[in-house]
Design a protein around this motif. Structure first.
Motif, PDB file in Angstrom:
ATOM      1  N   MET A   1       0.694  -1.316  -0.191  1.00  0.00           N
ATOM      2  CA  MET A   1       0.197  -0.095   0.116  1.00  0.00           C
ATOM      3  C   MET A   1       0.848   1.287  -0.025  1.00  0.00           C
ATOM      4  SD  MET A   1      -3.048   1.183   2.489  1.00  0.00           S
ATOM      5  CE  MET A   1      -4.044  -0.283   2.546  1.00  0.00           C
ATOM      6  N   SER A   2       0.745   2.070  -0.871  1.00  0.00           N
ATOM      7  CA  SER A   2       1.349   3.225  -1.002  1.00  0.00           C
ATOM      8  C   SER A   2       1.100   4.423   0.117  1.00  0.00           C
ATOM      9  CB  SER A   2       1.207   4.057  -2.273  1.00  0.00           C
ATOM     10  OG  SER A   2      -0.065   4.560  -2.545  1.00  0.00           O
ATOM     11  N   ALA A   3       1.970   5.382   0.088  1.00  0.00           N
ATOM     12  CA  ALA A   3       1.474   6.493   1.289  1.00  0.00           C
ATOM     13  C   ALA A   3       0.277   7.123   0.916  1.00  0.00           C
ATOM     14  CB  ALA A   3       2.720   7.427   1.278  1.00  0.00           C
ATOM     15  N   ALA A   4       0.142   7.297  -0.287  1.00  0.00           N
ATOM     16  CA  ALA A   4      -1.142   8.147  -0.695  1.00  0.00           C
ATOM     17  C   ALA A   4      -2.241   7.235  -0.389  1.00  0.00           C
ATOM     18  CB  ALA A   4      -1.301   8.348  -2.207  1.00  0.00           C
ATOM     19  N   GLN A   5      -2.278   5.864  -0.310  1.00  0.00           N
ATOM     20  CA  GLN A   5      -3.503   5.162  -0.215  1.00  0.00           C
ATOM     21  C   GLN A   5      -3.541   5.130   1.399  1.00  0.00           C
ATOM     22  OE1 GLN A   5      -1.825   1.779  -2.265  1.00  0.00           O
ATOM     23  NE2 GLN A   5      -3.524   1.729  -3.621  1.00  0.00           N
ATOM     24  N   ILE A   6      -2.228   5.017   2.023  1.00  0.00           N
ATOM     25  CA  ILE A   6      -2.566   5.068   3.558  1.00  0.00           C
ATOM     26  C   ILE A   6      -3.256   6.281   4.012  1.00  0.00           C
ATOM     27  CG2 ILE A   6      -1.376   4.955   5.770  1.00  0.00           C
ATOM     28  CD1 ILE A   6       0.644   3.315   4.247  1.00  0.00           C
ATOM     29  N   ALA A   7      -2.988   7.385   3.306  1.00  0.00           N
ATOM     30  CA  ALA A   7      -3.239   8.739   3.766  1.00  0.00           C
ATOM     31  C   ALA A   7      -4.765   8.802   3.529  1.00  0.00           C
ATOM     32  CB  ALA A   7      -2.747   9.751   3.163  1.00  0.00           C
ATOM     33  N   ASP A   8      -5.233   8.210   2.142  1.00  0.00           N
ATOM     34  CA  ASP A   8      -6.678   8.157   2.092  1.00  0.00           C
ATOM     35  C   ASP A   8      -7.455   7.631   2.750  1.00  0.00           C
ATOM     36  OD1 ASP A   8      -5.810   9.848  -0.276  1.00  0.00           O
ATOM     37  OD2 ASP A   8      -5.969   8.449  -1.709  1.00  0.00           O
ATOM     38  N   ALA A   9      -6.863   6.371   3.341  1.00  0.00           N
ATOM     39  CA  ALA A   9      -7.789   5.422   4.369  1.00  0.00           C
ATOM     40  C   ALA A   9      -7.801   6.433   5.693  1.00  0.00           C
ATOM     41  CB  ALA A   9      -7.077   4.286   4.452  1.00  0.00           C
ATOM     42  N   GLU A  10      -6.786   7.121   6.032  1.00  0.00           N
ATOM     43  CA  GLU A  10      -7.122   7.900   7.338  1.00  0.00           C
ATOM     44  C   GLU A  10      -7.962   8.779   7.236  1.00  0.00           C
ATOM     45  OE1 GLU A  10      -5.620   7.203  10.203  1.00  0.00           O
ATOM     46  OE2 GLU A  10      -4.734   5.317   9.490  1.00  0.00           O
ATOM     47  N   ARG A  11      -7.746   9.449   5.863  1.00  0.00           N
ATOM     48  CA  ARG A  11      -8.918  10.731   5.810  1.00  0.00           C
ATOM     49  C   ARG A  11     -10.372  10.372   5.678  1.00  0.00           C
ATOM     50  NH1 ARG A  11      -8.585  15.316   2.422  1.00  0.00           N
ATOM     51  NH2 ARG A  11      -6.534  14.871   1.786  1.00  0.00           N
TER      52      ARG A  11
ATOM     53  N   ARG B   1      -6.843  26.752   1.282  1.00  0.00           N
ATOM     54  CA  ARG B   1      -6.593  28.119   1.320  1.00  0.00           C
ATOM     55  C   ARG B   1      -5.164  28.309   1.437  1.00  0.00           C
ATOM     56  NH1 ARG B   1     -10.684  31.780   2.537  1.00  0.00           N
ATOM     57  NH2 ARG B   1      -8.844  33.301   2.134  1.00  0.00           N
ATOM     58  N   PRO B   2      -4.446  28.355   0.434  1.00  0.00           N
ATOM     59  CA  PRO B   2      -2.962  28.436   0.193  1.00  0.00           C
ATOM     60  C   PRO B   2      -2.532  29.607   0.949  1.00  0.00           C
ATOM     61  CG  PRO B   2      -3.757  28.205  -1.819  1.00  0.00           C
ATOM     62  CD  PRO B   2      -5.001  27.991  -0.890  1.00  0.00           C
ATOM     63  N   ASP B   3      -3.312  30.886   0.801  1.00  0.00           N
ATOM     64  CA  ASP B   3      -3.166  32.083   1.270  1.00  0.00           C
ATOM     65  C   ASP B   3      -2.941  31.966   2.867  1.00  0.00           C
ATOM     66  OD1 ASP B   3      -6.026  31.676   1.034  1.00  0.00           O
ATOM     67  OD2 ASP B   3      -6.184  33.550   1.724  1.00  0.00           O
TER      68      ASP B   3
ATOM     69  N   SER C   1     -13.498  14.654  -0.177  1.00  0.00           N
ATOM     70  CA  SER C   1     -12.990  14.614  -1.342  1.00  0.00           C
ATOM     71  C   SER C   1     -11.634  14.774  -1.646  1.00  0.00           C
ATOM     72  CB  SER C   1     -13.943  15.861  -2.075  1.00  0.00           C
ATOM     73  OG  SER C   1     -13.559  17.109  -1.586  1.00  0.00           O
ATOM     74  N   GLY C   2     -10.805  15.316  -0.690  1.00  0.00           N
ATOM     75  CA  GLY C   2      -9.406  15.595  -0.945  1.00  0.00           C
ATOM     76  C   GLY C   2      -9.095  16.984  -1.441  1.00  0.00           C
ATOM     77  N   PRO C   3      -7.747  17.117  -1.678  1.00  0.00           N
ATOM     78  CA  PRO C   3      -7.519  18.434  -2.044  1.00  0.00           C
ATOM     79  C   PRO C   3      -7.420  18.792  -3.426  1.00  0.00           C
ATOM     80  CG  PRO C   3      -5.520  17.151  -1.721  1.00  0.00           C
ATOM     81  CD  PRO C   3      -6.506  16.257  -1.229  1.00  0.00           C
ATOM     82  N   PRO C   4      -8.052  19.954  -4.033  1.00  0.00           N
ATOM     83  CA  PRO C   4      -8.446  20.015  -5.277  1.00  0.00           C
ATOM     84  C   PRO C   4      -6.800  20.242  -6.217  1.00  0.00           C
ATOM     85  CG  PRO C   4      -8.525  22.224  -4.171  1.00  0.00           C
ATOM     86  CD  PRO C   4      -8.108  21.019  -3.132  1.00  0.00           C
ATOM     87  N   PHE C   5      -7.050  19.905  -7.385  1.00  0.00           N
ATOM     88  CA  PHE C   5      -5.799  19.664  -8.290  1.00  0.00           C
ATOM     89  C   PHE C   5      -4.674  20.947  -7.954  1.00  0.00           C
ATOM     90  CE2 PHE C   5      -8.597  22.224 -11.069  1.00  0.00           C
ATOM     91  CZ  PHE C   5      -7.698  23.085 -11.675  1.00  0.00           C
TER      92      PHE C   5
ATOM     93  N   SER D   1      -4.088  22.695  -5.255  1.00  0.00           N
ATOM     94  CA  SER D   1      -3.851  22.809  -4.015  1.00  0.00           C
ATOM     95  C   SER D   1      -2.333  22.580  -4.053  1.00  0.00           C
ATOM     96  CB  SER D   1      -4.465  22.222  -3.250  1.00  0.00           C
ATOM     97  OG  SER D   1      -4.029  22.136  -1.836  1.00  0.00           O
ATOM     98  N   PRO D   2      -1.440  23.044  -3.275  1.00  0.00           N
ATOM     99  CA  PRO D   2       0.192  22.364  -3.220  1.00  0.00           C
ATOM    100  C   PRO D   2      -0.033  21.262  -2.481  1.00  0.00           C
ATOM    101  CG  PRO D   2      -0.083  24.703  -2.432  1.00  0.00           C
ATOM    102  CD  PRO D   2      -1.489  24.489  -2.750  1.00  0.00           C
ATOM    103  N   MET D   3      -0.928  20.927  -1.647  1.00  0.00           N
ATOM    104  CA  MET D   3      -1.218  19.554  -1.020  1.00  0.00           C
ATOM    105  C   MET D   3      -1.629  18.521  -1.821  1.00  0.00           C
ATOM    106  SD  MET D   3      -0.089  20.620   1.869  1.00  0.00           S
ATOM    107  CE  MET D   3      -0.229  18.970   2.580  1.00  0.00           C
ATOM    108  N   ALA D   4      -1.799  18.899  -2.905  1.00  0.00           N
ATOM    109  CA  ALA D   4      -2.184  17.633  -4.237  1.00  0.00           C
ATOM    110  C   ALA D   4      -0.898  17.205  -4.842  1.00  0.00           C
ATOM    111  CB  ALA D   4      -3.192  18.080  -5.209  1.00  0.00           C
ATOM    112  N   LEU D   5       0.386  17.844  -4.490  1.00  0.00           N
ATOM    113  CA  LEU D   5       1.505  17.172  -5.019  1.00  0.00           C
ATOM    114  C   LEU D   5       1.904  16.206  -4.625  1.00  0.00           C
ATOM    115  CD1 LEU D   5       3.342  21.014  -5.325  1.00  0.00           C
ATOM    116  CD2 LEU D   5       2.259  19.800  -7.184  1.00  0.00           C
ATOM    117  N   PRO D   6       2.410  15.003  -5.337  1.00  0.00           N
ATOM    118  CA  PRO D   6       2.991  13.870  -4.848  1.00  0.00           C
ATOM    119  C   PRO D   6       3.714  13.851  -3.713  1.00  0.00           C
ATOM    120  CG  PRO D   6       2.784  13.884  -7.180  1.00  0.00           C
ATOM    121  CD  PRO D   6       2.384  15.351  -6.833  1.00  0.00           C
ATOM    122  N   PRO D   7       4.754  14.637  -3.492  1.00  0.00           N
ATOM    123  CA  PRO D   7       5.754  14.624  -2.601  1.00  0.00           C
ATOM    124  C   PRO D   7       4.992  15.116  -1.200  1.00  0.00           C
ATOM    125  CG  PRO D   7       6.552  15.838  -4.208  1.00  0.00           C
ATOM    126  CD  PRO D   7       5.268  15.756  -4.707  1.00  0.00           C
TER     127      PRO D   7
END
Length: 210
Positions: free
Chosen positions: A1-11, A47-49, A84-88, A90-96
């Motif tokens: 399971m990838s980090a993104a999948q684990i984060a999605d499960a926690e979300r 809200r990146p601002d 629904s997760g971060p919009p495309f 959003s900086p938080m949508a970046l893979p790193p």
């Protein structure tokens, strides 16, 4: 399971828990209610601002203003937004940064779970714990940086992160998630300290976290 999948499960699990509990339950985040914590997570992603003020005190006033505005929204709609997760854009949508979400959502999921009476640690999960263990070393170096004695974080299987050097050593043993929570400043966790009693008392009383 990838980090993104684990984060999605926690979300997902956090969103389910928030809906079940409602907006006015306590959390382990200071005086925040479940509504406040939800608003924090949405502000962080959408809200990146305002998000920089989460970590930078000079900008915290604007962050607080935005977060309070977000919190006034309909609770069910806010939970759906979080789910629904971060919009495309959003900086938080970046893979790193998706790996950072594992830490963020695991900790805040537990902030809600463990503010309820009768909580207990979740069972170990190999994929989740392996990912969290990698984060424990980095967060530990930050969280225990003011310790006057050495600090080592140890898994039950004996694997260790030496996160602070110094005279003598305090060893904290626990599952990766429990050690992550302790490093993040939560006392509602299951860790077993070893060392000189005065040193253990000092480490356990440290102002931990970022």
């Amino acid at each position: 399971m990838s980090a993104a999948q684990i984060a999605d499960a926690e979300r997902r699990d956090l969103a389910d828990l928030l809906l079940r509990l409602g907006p006015d339950e306590p959390t382990l985040c200071g005086g925040w209610t479940t509504r406040d914590l939800l608003a924090h997570l949405i502000t962080r992603e959408r809200r990146p601002d305002a998000a920089p003020g989460i970590l930078l005190p000079p900008l915290a006033g604007w962050t607080g203003h935005v977060q309070a505005s977000v919190a006034r929204g309909d609770f069910g709609e806010l939970v759906a937004t979080l789910r629904s997760g971060p919009p495309f854009w959003s900086p938080m949508a970046l893979p790193p940064l998706r790996a950072v979400d594992v830490q963020e959502f695991f900790i805040h999921h537990e902030d809600v779970r463990r503010a309820q009476a009768g909580w207990s640690p979740r069972p170990p999960d190999e994929a989740r714990d392996r990912t969290i263990w990698r984060m424990v070393g980095l967060l530990g170096r930050l969280s225990y940086r003011s310790s006057p004695v050495a600090v080592t974080l140890r898994r039950p299987d004996g694997e260790e992160h030496a996160v602070r050097s110094g005279p003598r050593t305090v060893i904290l043993t626990g599952e990766p998630g429990e050690l992550l929570l302790h490093a993040a400043g939560r006392d509602e966790c299951v860790v077993h300290p070893e060392g000189e009693p005065a040193d253990v008392a000092t480490v356990m009383a440290l102002d931990r976290g970022l």
